[in-house]
Design a protein around this motif. Sequence first.
Motif, PDB file in Angstrom:
ATOM      1  N   PRO A 363       5.237   8.162   4.437  1.00 29.86           N
ATOM      2  CA  PRO A 363       4.868   8.789   3.163  1.00 29.86           C
ATOM      3  C   PRO A 363       5.859   9.874   2.761  1.00 29.86           C
ATOM      4  O   PRO A 363       6.658  10.341   3.571  1.00 29.86           O
ATOM      5  N   ASN A 370      -0.399  15.308  -2.179  1.00 29.18           N
ATOM      6  CA  ASN A 370      -0.279  14.013  -1.513  1.00 29.18           C
ATOM      7  C   ASN A 370      -1.460  13.758  -0.582  1.00 29.18           C
ATOM      8  O   ASN A 370      -1.942  12.625  -0.468  1.00 29.18           O
ATOM      9  N   LEU A 374      -2.977  10.311  -1.732  1.00 28.59           N
ATOM     10  CA  LEU A 374      -2.471   9.149  -0.988  1.00 28.59           C
ATOM     11  C   LEU A 374      -3.528   8.662   0.005  1.00 28.59           C
ATOM     12  O   LEU A 374      -3.386   8.802   1.222  1.00 28.59           O
ATOM     13  N   GLY A 428      -5.372  11.100   2.349  1.00 29.97           N
ATOM     14  CA  GLY A 428      -3.992  11.248   2.788  1.00 29.97           C
ATOM     15  C   GLY A 428      -3.873  11.861   4.166  1.00 29.97           C
ATOM     16  O   GLY A 428      -2.849  11.682   4.843  1.00 29.97           O
TER      17      GLY A 428
END
Length: 680
Positions: A363, A370, A374, A428
């Motif tokens: 990533p 994020n 994510l 994430g």
Amino acid sequence: MKTASGQDERAAAAQGRSGAVRLIIAAACVAAGALVMAMVFGGAANPRIIPGLPDQGMFTRWMLPVSKLTMNAAGVLTVGLLLTATVLLPSDKGVLRPAALGYVKAAAWSALIWSGAAGATLVFGASDVLGMPVGELLAGNELSSYAAQTEQGVALVLVVLFAVAIAFFARGAITAGAAAWLLVLSLITLLPPPLTGHSASSPNHGLAITSAAFHIITLAIWIGGLAVLGVHALRGGKHLDEAARRFSAMALWCLIGVGLSGAFASMARLASVTDLFTSTYGLLIVVKVVAFCGLGVLGWWHRRRTLPELAAGRRNAFIALATGEVLLMAGTMGVAVALSRTAPPPVNLPTDRAFELLGYPVPPPLTLGNVLTLWWFNLLFAVLAAVLAGLYGAAVLRLHRRGDRWPVGRTLAWYTGVVILVFATQSGLARYSPVLFSMHMVEHMVLSMLVPIFLVLGAPVTLALRALKPARRRGDRGPREWLTTILHSRVIRVIGHPAYATVVFVGSTYALYFTPIFGALMQEHIGHLAMTVHFLAAGCLFFWVIIGVDPSPHGLSHVYRLLLLFVTMPFHAFFGVALMSMSEPLAPEWYDQLGRTWGPSILADQSDGGAIAWAFGEIPTLIVVVALAFQWYRNDERRARQAERRADARAARTGGTGDAELDAYNEYLRRLNQAAGNAD
């Protein structure tokens, strides 16, 4: 009359046994036929042979899927026999009745067949992988090397050993508890082969492995349970209506589990939807989907029409429908084995070692945005969170409909824990956890020291005991009786001991990170899942001992609970300090392969993880101390109310205040007053 009646019963029993044998033979023929047709259609029967390359030969090419089919069928049958004996048929105060005991004994023989078929699959699998005919393979040492050094070989060896253990212990099992342990072991034994096949080599191998595990377990319970239930009906077994009713409720959840896990497994192996119709692998999946839909329709019809007829004493309708379902399931198993021998469509993957290890590219640099955006889907914990939320909500709703109350605070605590669990395993944070040790440590701390606190405060066992209904038959074991039996078992007494819970909670952390275990587990997706499950389970066990509301085999006073908390938490601080002081990185072989080009170095990131472990313990400690203080206050308040009620009851009987010391003092004053009056 008695003689004629006895002859009729024996004739009916013989006819039932004959029908059961015919059903087994028909299912075997359907499965074999489906296997042959699917292999021919998929191309596995006549692969392209390149001159000069090793060839295992036609014998191995056909005997490998046959042995796999036999192995799968014997495993499913073993699960079905143990499931019927343990769950579907009623027991008598934990002791198996004669019919159930007979199925456990039959499971011993099916487990032996399972073991033998797994051994044959090991031989033919080695012949296939090494490209050697069976004769040459057995003449050399290649088989032992394959069995000890390859994942597929080790998986099959485990199946052989576990199946032999099931066969051995099933011979002496006479209680429902022993049969239940064998059922759990048989479900575990099903897992190694599918987890080392196409699943482990799929682009999204994490999703593929987890979905394969769910698929094989739910499918085995569904097919095995129905097959043995059909045999039980043909034999004229007792309690068929009760067993069918129990299986019907279970089959609905198996249907959902098989459908979802199959869909996720296909998503993990196929690059697009068009692959379903443009490749032989996809077309075989379509065949399985059609068969699955047919089974769903038959199951719906079974619940709608045959269960009422069975309750009215008419078995023939159930037998006919169950026979059709079993034959369709057998054909599906044959297609599934052929599918495992068919190459999936090629997928263009990045030539990236990190992608091979993680299932996704490394990533971008770590930021809060994020972490929040994510998200990474983890099927195991998504299902776990859904089950925890659904069952708890259903139990609370049942209490509400019954007119009982359940504390809102416990409900809020439970769902807070579920939400945090979802964030820790799906956001994430889960995507960055294998890449950065610091994020791994955050996930570790959250799962072991934050989520369990809220789950334990939700008192799920107490809720289940209040919501579940007792078994319909006296002496039988329904869900409530099984839960009570587990709570009073010797295993719970051992793992629920404060010393054991503390050692697991603290000692396993040191054993994991300061030994090669951590590096070994990081190399496999199963290792990641095992660590995550362990963090959650160890935390739930420890905080159940400290602040648990549910029944516990070892009750501790609030003083000892507080003392145990303050003795344990510093060990996590020491662990963090030890990590920060290390001069060598943990699992460097894992982190070096990822090729991360941003962020701190491996050693600096490890030091950050140690700082997180050192500082994180303050938040859970504060929450636990507040919860303990509240529980202590409520316990003292409850005892005071109980003392007041006892005093009031005593006062009503004796005419006093109910307090012995106060009554004695009042009597003393009365005597003094009386003496003063006499003196005057």
